[in-house]
Motif scaffolding. Structure first.
Motif, PDB file in Angstrom:
ATOM      1  N   THR A   1       0.942  -1.200  -0.016  1.00 46.23           N
ATOM      2  CA  THR A   1       0.109   0.109  -0.057  1.00 46.23           C
ATOM      3  C   THR A   1       0.716   1.156  -0.028  1.00 46.23           C
ATOM      4  O   THR A   1       1.893   1.270   0.731  1.00 46.23           O
ATOM      5  CB  THR A   1      -1.094   0.032   1.352  1.00 46.23           C
ATOM      6  N   ASN A   2       0.485   2.339  -0.805  1.00 45.35           N
ATOM      7  CA  ASN A   2       1.337   3.537  -0.874  1.00 45.35           C
ATOM      8  C   ASN A   2       0.850   4.490   0.313  1.00 45.35           C
ATOM      9  O   ASN A   2       1.571   5.438   0.532  1.00 45.35           O
ATOM     10  CB  ASN A   2       0.961   4.171  -2.322  1.00 45.35           C
ATOM     11  N   ILE A   3      -0.281   4.410   0.743  1.00 44.67           N
ATOM     12  CA  ILE A   3      -0.730   5.283   1.651  1.00 44.67           C
ATOM     13  C   ILE A   3      -1.362   4.513   3.048  1.00 44.67           C
ATOM     14  O   ILE A   3      -2.239   3.445   2.721  1.00 44.67           O
ATOM     15  CB  ILE A   3      -2.136   6.200   1.001  1.00 44.67           C
ATOM     16  N   VAL A   4      -1.147   5.000   4.141  1.00 48.23           N
ATOM     17  CA  VAL A   4      -1.661   4.192   5.392  1.00 48.23           C
ATOM     18  C   VAL A   4      -1.920   5.370   6.344  1.00 48.23           C
ATOM     19  O   VAL A   4      -1.219   6.405   6.555  1.00 48.23           O
ATOM     20  CB  VAL A   4      -0.531   3.356   5.914  1.00 48.23           C
ATOM     21  N   ARG A   5      -3.132   5.217   7.111  1.00 44.38           N
ATOM     22  CA  ARG A   5      -3.689   6.099   8.109  1.00 44.38           C
ATOM     23  C   ARG A   5      -3.354   5.410   9.557  1.00 44.38           C
ATOM     24  O   ARG A   5      -3.988   4.524   9.447  1.00 44.38           O
ATOM     25  CB  ARG A   5      -5.035   6.560   7.691  1.00 44.38           C
ATOM     26  N   PRO A   6      -2.591   5.892  10.260  1.00 44.64           N
ATOM     27  CA  PRO A   6      -2.215   5.276  11.337  1.00 44.64           C
ATOM     28  C   PRO A   6      -3.518   5.292  12.333  1.00 44.64           C
ATOM     29  O   PRO A   6      -4.116   6.207  12.226  1.00 44.64           O
ATOM     30  CB  PRO A   6      -1.148   6.029  12.294  1.00 44.64           C
ATOM     31  N   TRP A   7      -3.920   4.204  13.126  1.00 47.34           N
ATOM     32  CA  TRP A   7      -5.001   3.988  13.816  1.00 47.34           C
ATOM     33  C   TRP A   7      -5.120   5.319  14.844  1.00 47.34           C
ATOM     34  O   TRP A   7      -4.139   5.516  15.695  1.00 47.34           O
ATOM     35  CB  TRP A   7      -5.017   2.848  14.532  1.00 47.34           C
TER      36      TRP A   7
ATOM     37  N   THR B   1      -6.390  11.305  12.757  1.00 48.28           N
ATOM     38  CA  THR B   1      -7.256  11.766  11.723  1.00 48.28           C
ATOM     39  C   THR B   1      -6.471  12.532  10.698  1.00 48.28           C
ATOM     40  O   THR B   1      -7.293  12.584   9.532  1.00 48.28           O
ATOM     41  CB  THR B   1      -8.449  12.738  12.350  1.00 48.28           C
ATOM     42  N   LEU B   2      -5.473  13.210  10.978  1.00 51.01           N
ATOM     43  CA  LEU B   2      -4.719  14.054   9.997  1.00 51.01           C
ATOM     44  C   LEU B   2      -3.498  13.392   9.238  1.00 51.01           C
ATOM     45  O   LEU B   2      -3.220  13.681   8.204  1.00 51.01           O
ATOM     46  CB  LEU B   2      -4.411  15.484  10.416  1.00 51.01           C
ATOM     47  N   ALA B   3      -2.983  12.357   9.958  1.00 51.75           N
ATOM     48  CA  ALA B   3      -1.395  11.950   9.641  1.00 51.75           C
ATOM     49  C   ALA B   3      -1.797  10.766   8.617  1.00 51.75           C
ATOM     50  O   ALA B   3      -2.603  10.017   8.706  1.00 51.75           O
ATOM     51  CB  ALA B   3      -0.769  11.637  10.524  1.00 51.75           C
ATOM     52  N   LEU B   4      -0.775  10.818   7.564  1.00 46.11           N
ATOM     53  CA  LEU B   4      -0.840   9.817   6.724  1.00 46.11           C
ATOM     54  C   LEU B   4       0.459   9.320   6.400  1.00 46.11           C
ATOM     55  O   LEU B   4       1.386  10.166   6.407  1.00 46.11           O
ATOM     56  CB  LEU B   4      -1.377  10.345   5.246  1.00 46.11           C
TER      57      LEU B   4
END
Length: 46
Positions: A11-17, A20-23
């Motif tokens: 995956t090229n983009i991951v949102r940390p659990w 809400t703003l960080a990728l």
């Protein structure tokens, strides 16, 4: 923070659990953003 590549599965983009703003983006995506001169992002290398 570190990403387990086996869990990200290419995956090229991951949102940390819980964030809400960080990728977290792959190095390939980071370079493509910079190469295209896209604005409105802030890239922090950790």
């Amino acid at each position: 923070m570190s990403i387990d590549p086996t869990r990200a599965r290419g995956t090229n983009i991951v949102r940390p659990w819980g964030w809400t703003l960080a990728l977290v983006v792959s190095e390939d995506l980071k370079e493509a953003i910079e190469r295209e001169g896209l604005t409105g992002t802030r890239i922090t290398v950790a």
